[in-house]
Scaffold this motif. Structure first.
Motif, PDB file in Angstrom:
ATOM      1  N   LEU A  28      27.728  37.550  33.210  1.00  0.00           N
ATOM      2  CA  LEU A  28      27.913  38.643  32.279  1.00  0.00           C
ATOM      3  C   LEU A  28      27.575  39.953  32.459  1.00  0.00           C
ATOM      4  CD1 LEU A  28      25.780  35.715  31.071  1.00  0.00           C
ATOM      5  CD2 LEU A  28      26.975  36.264  29.191  1.00  0.00           C
ATOM      6  N   ASP A  29      28.468  40.713  31.885  1.00  0.00           N
ATOM      7  CA  ASP A  29      28.121  42.221  32.021  1.00  0.00           C
ATOM      8  C   ASP A  29      27.649  42.713  30.720  1.00  0.00           C
ATOM      9  OD1 ASP A  29      30.017  43.792  30.515  1.00  0.00           O
ATOM     10  OD2 ASP A  29      31.830  43.409  32.095  1.00  0.00           O
ATOM     11  N   THR A  30      27.014  43.922  31.018  1.00  0.00           N
ATOM     12  CA  THR A  30      26.129  44.591  29.969  1.00  0.00           C
ATOM     13  C   THR A  30      26.913  45.435  29.012  1.00  0.00           C
ATOM     14  OG1 THR A  30      25.515  46.376  30.964  1.00  0.00           O
ATOM     15  CG2 THR A  30      24.118  44.454  31.527  1.00  0.00           C
ATOM     16  N   THR A  31      28.119  45.728  29.464  1.00  0.00           N
ATOM     17  CA  THR A  31      28.775  46.731  28.604  1.00  0.00           C
ATOM     18  C   THR A  31      28.705  46.763  27.308  1.00  0.00           C
ATOM     19  OG1 THR A  31      30.774  46.384  30.434  1.00  0.00           O
ATOM     20  CG2 THR A  31      31.270  47.652  28.249  1.00  0.00           C
ATOM     21  N   MET A  32      28.118  47.870  26.761  1.00  0.00           N
ATOM     22  CA  MET A  32      27.916  48.346  25.479  1.00  0.00           C
ATOM     23  C   MET A  32      27.016  47.520  24.750  1.00  0.00           C
ATOM     24  SD  MET A  32      31.555  49.643  23.914  1.00  0.00           S
ATOM     25  CE  MET A  32      30.806  50.594  22.786  1.00  0.00           C
ATOM     26  N   LEU A  71      36.548  26.485  31.748  1.00  0.00           N
ATOM     27  CA  LEU A  71      35.860  26.284  32.736  1.00  0.00           C
ATOM     28  C   LEU A  71      35.686  24.523  33.047  1.00  0.00           C
ATOM     29  CD1 LEU A  71      33.338  28.803  31.732  1.00  0.00           C
ATOM     30  CD2 LEU A  71      34.345  28.805  33.966  1.00  0.00           C
ATOM     31  N   ALA A  72      36.032  23.864  31.769  1.00  0.00           N
ATOM     32  CA  ALA A  72      36.001  22.351  32.227  1.00  0.00           C
ATOM     33  C   ALA A  72      37.024  22.110  33.047  1.00  0.00           C
ATOM     34  CB  ALA A  72      36.344  21.751  30.554  1.00  0.00           C
ATOM     35  N   ARG A  73      38.449  22.984  33.222  1.00  0.00           N
ATOM     36  CA  ARG A  73      39.455  22.537  34.132  1.00  0.00           C
ATOM     37  C   ARG A  73      39.098  23.223  35.450  1.00  0.00           C
ATOM     38  NH1 ARG A  73      43.985  24.601  33.228  1.00  0.00           N
ATOM     39  NH2 ARG A  73      43.639  26.053  31.787  1.00  0.00           N
ATOM     40  N   HIS A  74      38.400  24.654  35.412  1.00  0.00           N
ATOM     41  CA  HIS A  74      38.109  25.256  36.547  1.00  0.00           C
ATOM     42  C   HIS A  74      36.685  25.557  36.785  1.00  0.00           C
ATOM     43  CE1 HIS A  74      42.543  25.853  37.389  1.00  0.00           C
ATOM     44  NE2 HIS A  74      42.834  26.046  36.014  1.00  0.00           N
ATOM     45  N   PRO A  75      35.901  24.552  36.905  1.00  0.00           N
ATOM     46  CA  PRO A  75      34.508  24.692  36.988  1.00  0.00           C
ATOM     47  C   PRO A  75      33.871  25.818  38.027  1.00  0.00           C
ATOM     48  CG  PRO A  75      35.079  22.613  37.694  1.00  0.00           C
ATOM     49  CD  PRO A  75      36.177  23.168  37.245  1.00  0.00           C
ATOM     50  N   ARG A  76      34.717  25.960  38.944  1.00  0.00           N
ATOM     51  CA  ARG A  76      34.127  27.022  39.999  1.00  0.00           C
ATOM     52  C   ARG A  76      34.450  28.304  39.755  1.00  0.00           C
ATOM     53  NH1 ARG A  76      36.093  26.601  44.510  1.00  0.00           N
ATOM     54  NH2 ARG A  76      37.960  25.423  44.100  1.00  0.00           N
ATOM     55  N   LEU A  77      35.414  28.609  38.756  1.00  0.00           N
ATOM     56  CA  LEU A  77      35.935  29.943  38.380  1.00  0.00           C
ATOM     57  C   LEU A  77      34.817  30.946  38.268  1.00  0.00           C
ATOM     58  CD1 LEU A  77      38.801  30.970  37.960  1.00  0.00           C
ATOM     59  CD2 LEU A  77      38.435  31.116  35.723  1.00  0.00           C
ATOM     60  N   PRO A  78      34.954  32.310  39.154  1.00  0.00           N
ATOM     61  CA  PRO A  78      33.853  33.010  39.046  1.00  0.00           C
ATOM     62  C   PRO A  78      34.272  34.147  37.967  1.00  0.00           C
ATOM     63  CG  PRO A  78      35.431  33.441  40.699  1.00  0.00           C
ATOM     64  CD  PRO A  78      35.864  32.225  40.225  1.00  0.00           C
ATOM     65  N   LEU A  79      33.768  33.919  36.607  1.00  0.00           N
ATOM     66  CA  LEU A  79      34.265  34.735  35.385  1.00  0.00           C
ATOM     67  C   LEU A  79      33.039  35.647  35.309  1.00  0.00           C
ATOM     68  CD1 LEU A  79      35.734  32.217  32.945  1.00  0.00           C
ATOM     69  CD2 LEU A  79      36.896  33.813  34.424  1.00  0.00           C
ATOM     70  N   ALA A 101      39.792  31.713  46.112  1.00  0.00           N
ATOM     71  CA  ALA A 101      39.598  32.989  46.803  1.00  0.00           C
ATOM     72  C   ALA A 101      38.270  33.360  46.484  1.00  0.00           C
ATOM     73  CB  ALA A 101      40.681  34.078  46.627  1.00  0.00           C
ATOM     74  N   ASP A 102      37.483  32.895  45.366  1.00  0.00           N
ATOM     75  CA  ASP A 102      36.030  33.295  44.894  1.00  0.00           C
ATOM     76  C   ASP A 102      36.001  34.793  44.378  1.00  0.00           C
ATOM     77  OD1 ASP A 102      33.524  33.055  44.198  1.00  0.00           O
ATOM     78  OD2 ASP A 102      32.819  33.557  45.977  1.00  0.00           O
ATOM     79  N   ILE A 103      37.322  35.420  43.788  1.00  0.00           N
ATOM     80  CA  ILE A 103      37.335  36.590  43.271  1.00  0.00           C
ATOM     81  C   ILE A 103      37.054  36.642  41.908  1.00  0.00           C
ATOM     82  CG2 ILE A 103      38.908  38.534  42.946  1.00  0.00           C
ATOM     83  CD1 ILE A 103      40.233  37.790  45.509  1.00  0.00           C
ATOM     84  N   PRO A 104      36.054  37.485  41.556  1.00  0.00           N
ATOM     85  CA  PRO A 104      35.610  37.294  40.069  1.00  0.00           C
ATOM     86  C   PRO A 104      36.579  37.999  38.992  1.00  0.00           C
ATOM     87  CG  PRO A 104      34.452  39.019  41.031  1.00  0.00           C
ATOM     88  CD  PRO A 104      35.218  38.267  42.191  1.00  0.00           C
ATOM     89  N   THR A 105      36.556  37.530  37.688  1.00  0.00           N
ATOM     90  CA  THR A 105      37.640  38.224  36.773  1.00  0.00           C
ATOM     91  C   THR A 105      36.617  38.542  35.638  1.00  0.00           C
ATOM     92  OG1 THR A 105      39.460  36.595  37.221  1.00  0.00           O
ATOM     93  CG2 THR A 105      39.452  37.736  34.876  1.00  0.00           C
ATOM     94  N   VAL A 106      36.793  39.915  35.341  1.00  0.00           N
ATOM     95  CA  VAL A 106      35.974  40.410  34.175  1.00  0.00           C
ATOM     96  C   VAL A 106      36.824  40.244  33.006  1.00  0.00           C
ATOM     97  CG1 VAL A 106      34.972  42.498  33.029  1.00  0.00           C
ATOM     98  CG2 VAL A 106      34.778  42.167  35.355  1.00  0.00           C
ATOM     99  N   ILE A 107      36.246  39.286  31.923  1.00  0.00           N
ATOM    100  CA  ILE A 107      37.259  38.693  30.966  1.00  0.00           C
ATOM    101  C   ILE A 107      36.705  39.352  29.739  1.00  0.00           C
ATOM    102  CG2 ILE A 107      36.144  36.484  31.163  1.00  0.00           C
ATOM    103  CD1 ILE A 107      38.949  35.325  30.355  1.00  0.00           C
ATOM    104  N   HIS A 108      37.387  39.910  28.850  1.00  0.00           N
ATOM    105  CA  HIS A 108      37.106  40.178  27.498  1.00  0.00           C
ATOM    106  C   HIS A 108      37.193  38.972  26.708  1.00  0.00           C
ATOM    107  CE1 HIS A 108      36.390  43.362  23.955  1.00  0.00           C
ATOM    108  NE2 HIS A 108      36.450  42.335  23.665  1.00  0.00           N
TER     109      HIS A 108
END
Length: 292
Positions: free
Chosen positions: A216-220, A183-191, A156-163
């Motif tokens: 990457l997000d800049t949080t803090m 990512l080796a198993r899901h190389p197209r995963l938008p993280l 679905a190309d929906i990103p996941t913000v992942i801590h």
């Protein structure tokens, strides 16, 4: 003291952007947020640094503040810490997005048998971003019960913000190793790696360089508060500049121990230029979520 809208407005106007896109803000059911705030109240003894919540306000006031700051799109980052919680959180966030049009509809999940089904339901309901918290949830992102979830989100190309970084305190499944295996198993995963992956900044920059769908997000990151706990390596600024099209503004509002504009000031003092700042604070997020 709380941020002034004037300070944030001056920043936006100097850059010439129509607003900010903040991919890492927290809205969740009141009783859950109260427990989160209790956690941060207790973090001081654990880290040796007090963590006062600058924007400990009612939900309506917090939404109004983001709008006053000129944040044109934000998220309702929420996450379960145990099974049979995520679907309920998703129901709440669906309602919150419906009554808060400038919030990007956010959803979450946990490694449990029903996860693929309620994630599919969230996607069909219009979820535009997901949140995963490996530190709080204490789970391996490679848990087989999440395989169908990651496949669905990749398709679905929906990103996941992942801590997934080990800050502020390392946990069993934090660090770059589990994410590299994912990512080796899901190389197209938008993280979207939260907090720039602190403190393993360089390792997560490596993953972003190897995987075009990783942001990457800049949080803090880069703030005075975080620099005291383990600063961003100055030698990595060149790579940070080169990845400027995949860095997104995140702040952790309202759970921050300083005014909102300090995150913006921290980004500006990196000295990477106005084009980089415009991309990070607005253009990258606007493009990712198709806001224009």
């Amino acid at each position: 003291m709380p941020a002034t809208a004037d300070a944030v407005r001056a920043f936006r106007e100097r850059l010439g952007v129509p607003g900010l896109v903040d991919v890492h803000t927290h809205f969740m059911p009141e009783r859950v947020l109260d427990k989160v705030w209790d956690h941060f109240d207790a973090v001081g003894p654990l880290t040796g640094v007090a963590w006062p919540i600058t924007y400990r306000h009612e939900e309506e006031q917090r939404v109004a503040l983001l709008r006053e700051f000129g944040v044109r799109a934000f998220t309702s980052m929420l996450y379960p810490h145990k099974p049979e919680m995520a679907a309920w959180l998703n129901s709440w966030s669906t309602d919150f997005a419906a009554r808060t049009p400038d919030c990007l509809h956010t959803a979450t999940f946990f490694p449990e048998d029903g996860a693929p089904e309620y994630v599919r339901q969230a996607v069909e309901a219009g979820a535009r971003v997901f949140k995963a918290h490996l530190q709080v949830g204490a789970y391996d992102p490679n848990d087989e019960r999440l395989d169908a979830v990651w496949a669905l989100l990749a398709d679905a190309d929906i990103p996941t913000v992942i801590h997934c970084g080990s800050g502020p305190v390392a946990a069993k499944y934090t660090g770059p190793g589990p994410i590299a295996r994912l990512l080796a198993r899901h190389p197209r995963l938008p993280l979207i790696v939260a907090h720039m992956g602190m403190p393993e900044y360089a390792d997560f920059l490596d993953l972003a360089e190897r995987h075009a769908a990783v942001r990457l997000d800049t949080t803090m990151a880069f703030t005075d508060f975080s620099e005291r706990l383990g600063g961003f390596p100055p030698g990595e600024l060149g790579r940070l500049a080169d990845l400027g099209d995949r860095i997104l503004l995140g702040t952790d509002f309202p759970n921050i121990p300083y005014p909102y504009e300090h995150q913006l000031e921290a980004l500006e003092r990196l000295g990477l230029g106005d084009d980089w700042l415009r991309a990070v604070c607005h253009d990258n997020g606007a493009r990712l979520f198709r806001l224009d």
